[in-house]
Design a protein around this motif. Structure first.
Motif, PDB file in Angstrom:
ATOM      1  N   TYR A 156       0.490  -1.061   0.052  1.00 25.09           N
ATOM      2  CA  TYR A 156       0.228  -0.267   0.586  1.00 25.09           C
ATOM      3  C   TYR A 156       1.165   1.277  -0.054  1.00 25.09           C
ATOM      4  CZ  TYR A 156       1.170  -0.135   5.236  1.00 25.09           C
ATOM      5  OH  TYR A 156       1.255   0.255   6.228  1.00 25.09           O
ATOM      6  N   ARG A 157       1.947   0.987   0.213  1.00 25.74           N
ATOM      7  CA  ARG A 157       2.982   1.837   0.457  1.00 25.74           C
ATOM      8  C   ARG A 157       4.517   2.227  -0.984  1.00 25.74           C
ATOM      9  NH1 ARG A 157       5.350   5.095   4.136  1.00 25.74           N
ATOM     10  NH2 ARG A 157       5.846   2.970   5.648  1.00 25.74           N
ATOM     11  N   VAL A 158       4.905   2.129  -1.601  1.00 26.74           N
ATOM     12  CA  VAL A 158       5.901   2.056  -2.275  1.00 26.74           C
ATOM     13  C   VAL A 158       7.787   2.135  -1.347  1.00 26.74           C
ATOM     14  CG1 VAL A 158       8.024   3.182  -3.994  1.00 26.74           C
ATOM     15  CG2 VAL A 158       5.557   3.410  -4.399  1.00 26.74           C
ATOM     16  N   GLN A 159       7.139   3.078  -0.452  1.00 28.39           N
ATOM     17  CA  GLN A 159       8.349   2.713   0.679  1.00 28.39           C
ATOM     18  C   GLN A 159       8.791   1.616   1.159  1.00 28.39           C
ATOM     19  OE1 GLN A 159       6.131   5.414  -0.314  1.00 28.39           O
ATOM     20  NE2 GLN A 159       7.903   6.451  -0.609  1.00 28.39           N
ATOM     21  N   GLN A 160       7.887   0.563   0.971  1.00 30.25           N
ATOM     22  CA  GLN A 160       7.808  -0.824   2.022  1.00 30.25           C
ATOM     23  C   GLN A 160       8.660  -2.182   1.405  1.00 30.25           C
ATOM     24  OE1 GLN A 160       2.536  -1.260   1.672  1.00 30.25           O
ATOM     25  NE2 GLN A 160       3.533  -2.871   2.939  1.00 30.25           N
ATOM     26  N   LEU A 161       8.910  -0.921   0.118  1.00 31.66           N
ATOM     27  CA  LEU A 161       9.991  -1.781  -0.932  1.00 31.66           C
ATOM     28  C   LEU A 161      11.988  -2.388   0.385  1.00 31.66           C
ATOM     29  CD1 LEU A 161      10.139  -1.624  -3.871  1.00 31.66           C
ATOM     30  CD2 LEU A 161       9.592  -3.036  -3.019  1.00 31.66           C
ATOM     31  N   LEU A 162      11.608  -0.670   1.244  1.00 27.61           N
ATOM     32  CA  LEU A 162      13.078  -0.849   2.309  1.00 27.61           C
ATOM     33  C   LEU A 162      12.920  -1.817   2.932  1.00 27.61           C
ATOM     34  CD1 LEU A 162      12.881   3.540   2.368  1.00 27.61           C
ATOM     35  CD2 LEU A 162      14.241   1.452   0.502  1.00 27.61           C
ATOM     36  N   GLU A 163      11.982  -2.547   3.548  1.00 23.79           N
ATOM     37  CA  GLU A 163      12.239  -3.195   4.695  1.00 23.79           C
ATOM     38  C   GLU A 163      12.808  -5.052   4.293  1.00 23.79           C
ATOM     39  OE1 GLU A 163       7.953  -3.888   5.407  1.00 23.79           O
ATOM     40  OE2 GLU A 163       7.714  -1.662   5.714  1.00 23.79           O
ATOM     41  N   ILE A 164      12.726  -4.806   2.275  1.00 23.34           N
ATOM     42  CA  ILE A 164      13.718  -6.019   1.943  1.00 23.34           C
ATOM     43  C   ILE A 164      15.190  -5.245   2.243  1.00 23.34           C
ATOM     44  CG2 ILE A 164      14.315  -6.897  -0.158  1.00 23.34           C
ATOM     45  CD1 ILE A 164      11.587  -6.584  -1.232  1.00 23.34           C
ATOM     46  N   GLU A 165      15.871  -6.156   2.829  1.00 25.99           N
ATOM     47  CA  GLU A 165      17.011  -6.154   3.388  1.00 25.99           C
ATOM     48  C   GLU A 165      18.060  -5.989   1.795  1.00 25.99           C
ATOM     49  OE1 GLU A 165      20.629  -8.814   5.909  1.00 25.99           O
ATOM     50  OE2 GLU A 165      19.186  -9.255   4.801  1.00 25.99           O
ATOM     51  N   ASP A 166      18.917  -4.469   2.141  1.00 26.12           N
ATOM     52  CA  ASP A 166      19.769  -4.177   0.917  1.00 26.12           C
ATOM     53  C   ASP A 166      18.949  -4.031  -0.600  1.00 26.12           C
ATOM     54  OD1 ASP A 166      21.903  -3.945   2.347  1.00 26.12           O
ATOM     55  OD2 ASP A 166      22.392  -6.630   1.851  1.00 26.12           O
ATOM     56  N   PHE A 167      18.073  -3.048  -0.595  1.00 29.46           N
ATOM     57  CA  PHE A 167      17.265  -2.686  -0.892  1.00 29.46           C
ATOM     58  C   PHE A 167      17.361  -1.489  -1.847  1.00 29.46           C
ATOM     59  CE2 PHE A 167      13.670  -1.089  -3.809  1.00 29.46           C
ATOM     60  CZ  PHE A 167      12.766  -2.163  -4.455  1.00 29.46           C
ATOM     61  N   PRO A 168      17.949  -1.596  -3.276  1.00 27.14           N
ATOM     62  CA  PRO A 168      18.437   0.168  -3.422  1.00 27.14           C
ATOM     63  C   PRO A 168      17.383   0.722  -3.956  1.00 27.14           C
ATOM     64  CG  PRO A 168      18.031  -1.333  -5.782  1.00 27.14           C
ATOM     65  CD  PRO A 168      17.545  -2.398  -4.089  1.00 27.14           C
ATOM     66  N   GLU A 169      17.353   2.665  -2.961  1.00 31.35           N
ATOM     67  CA  GLU A 169      16.992   2.977  -2.948  1.00 31.35           C
ATOM     68  C   GLU A 169      16.704   4.041  -4.056  1.00 31.35           C
ATOM     69  OE1 GLU A 169      16.257   6.443   0.515  1.00 31.35           O
ATOM     70  OE2 GLU A 169      17.503   5.671   0.083  1.00 31.35           O
ATOM     71  N   SER A 170      17.735   3.816  -4.719  1.00 29.15           N
ATOM     72  CA  SER A 170      17.627   4.421  -6.107  1.00 29.15           C
ATOM     73  C   SER A 170      16.352   4.186  -7.064  1.00 29.15           C
ATOM     74  CB  SER A 170      18.826   4.458  -6.759  1.00 29.15           C
ATOM     75  OG  SER A 170      18.882   3.233  -7.086  1.00 29.15           O
ATOM     76  N   ALA A 171      16.268   2.461  -6.846  1.00 29.47           N
ATOM     77  CA  ALA A 171      14.367   2.431  -7.712  1.00 29.47           C
ATOM     78  C   ALA A 171      13.285   2.605  -7.117  1.00 29.47           C
ATOM     79  CB  ALA A 171      14.959   0.046  -7.143  1.00 29.47           C
TER      80      ALA A 171
END
Length: 294
Positions: free
Chosen positions: A204-219
């Motif tokens: 429900y939020r794109v920022q939830q992707l950052l909960e994946i370990e080492d996820f590239p923030e630039s994406a």
């Protein structure tokens, strides 16, 4: 004299010894005279000079000609003959080394290969480099195919073409093939995005992707979630402890707190009813709320 009173055999031995002594003296004298240099020649035994042996002066080669000025002209070290190699200033022994190298199957594929010639100085190589010409037949075959063979079409399945900066991907519907087109996302993160989406029930939020370990923030900027995108919810009043704690936002202690509340107070009507529990701070309730049904 007493000599004549000696026995005959003794006299013979003495005479033989005297002859040997005289012969040795004569040999020594003759040898010394032969080794002395004569005033006319002034020659001595030859030293090794540039790979040649012979007779010459003590400080000069056995022959001495006019010094030859090196010539400059284009040459191919793979085909040049000895005359050409000598004209460019190489020594005879260097020419022999080139012939041995070529006879053994050696090939000069590029000008800098010639710099490996034994005895060639950096100054000499810099002077010769502009004149070295390597024939096409001696160049690496890969150079030919790089220039003349058509390039193979890109495998877009294995190496997908990345998105342009203005393009976006729906985070809740994209498959791994589409996700890999996002700059910074490869096979690993594409799979992780889909797996985490299944465990959550959707983003429900794109920022939830950052909960994946080492996820590239630039994406992050390449993803969108359209308004009204449905999430897969679970009934908090029906699931068992094991089923509850399978959700990424519910720990074992939180699942146990939910079951304790249901046992004491009955069914939940809002997660705010759990706010008195130390396992449910406000931020935990806020992120879990979109996935809960009653």
């Amino acid at each position: 004299m007493k000599f004549f009173y000696l026995q005959k055999s003794d006299r013979q031995i003495i005479i033989l010894l005297l002859c040997i002594i005289v012969a040795a003296v004569v040999v020594v004298v003759v040898t010394d005279r032969q080794e002395e240099p004569t005033p006319q020649s002034g020659l001595v035994t030859v030293e090794k000079q540039g790979g040649r042996t012979g007779t010459g002066h003590s400080s000069q080669p056995y022959y001495q000609g006019e010094p030859r000025q090196p010539e400059r002209f284009p040459f191919d070290p793979n085909t040049a003959d000895s005359t050409q190699l000598l004209r460019i200033g190489l020594q005879p022994w260097q020419v022999r080394n080139i012939y041995k190298y070529r006879a053994a199957g050696g090939v000069y594929r590029e000008p800098r290969d010639f710099a490996k010639l034994y005895g060639l100085t950096l100054k000499q190589y810099r002077q010769l480099e502009p004149y070295i010409r390597i024939a096409e037949d001696y160049r690496p075959a890969r150079d030919y195919y790089d220039r003349h063979e058509p390039k193979a079409e890109r495998d877009t399945l294995k190496y997908p073409i990345k998105l342009e900066p203005q393009e976006r991907v729906n985070l809740n519907t994209a498959d791994t093939t589409l996700l890999r087109k996002v700059p910074g996302i490869g096979h690993y993160f594409a799979r992780k995005i889909v797996e985490y989406r299944e465990r959550l029930g959707g983003y429900y939020r794109v920022q939830q992707l950052l909960e994946i370990e080492d996820f590239p923030e630039s994406a992050i900027s390449f993803f969108v979630i359209p308004d009204g995108t449905p999430l897969r919810k679970f009934n908090v009043n029906r699931l068992s402890l094991n089923d509850l704690k399978r959700h990424p936002y519910i720990s074992f202690y939180q699942a146990r707190a939910i079951l304790d509340y249901r046992r004491v107070h009955g069914s939940l009507e809002s997660l705010q009813q759990l706010s008195l529990s130390k396992d449910f701070p406000p931020e935990a309730i806020a992120r879990l709320e979109p996935y809960v049904a009653y």
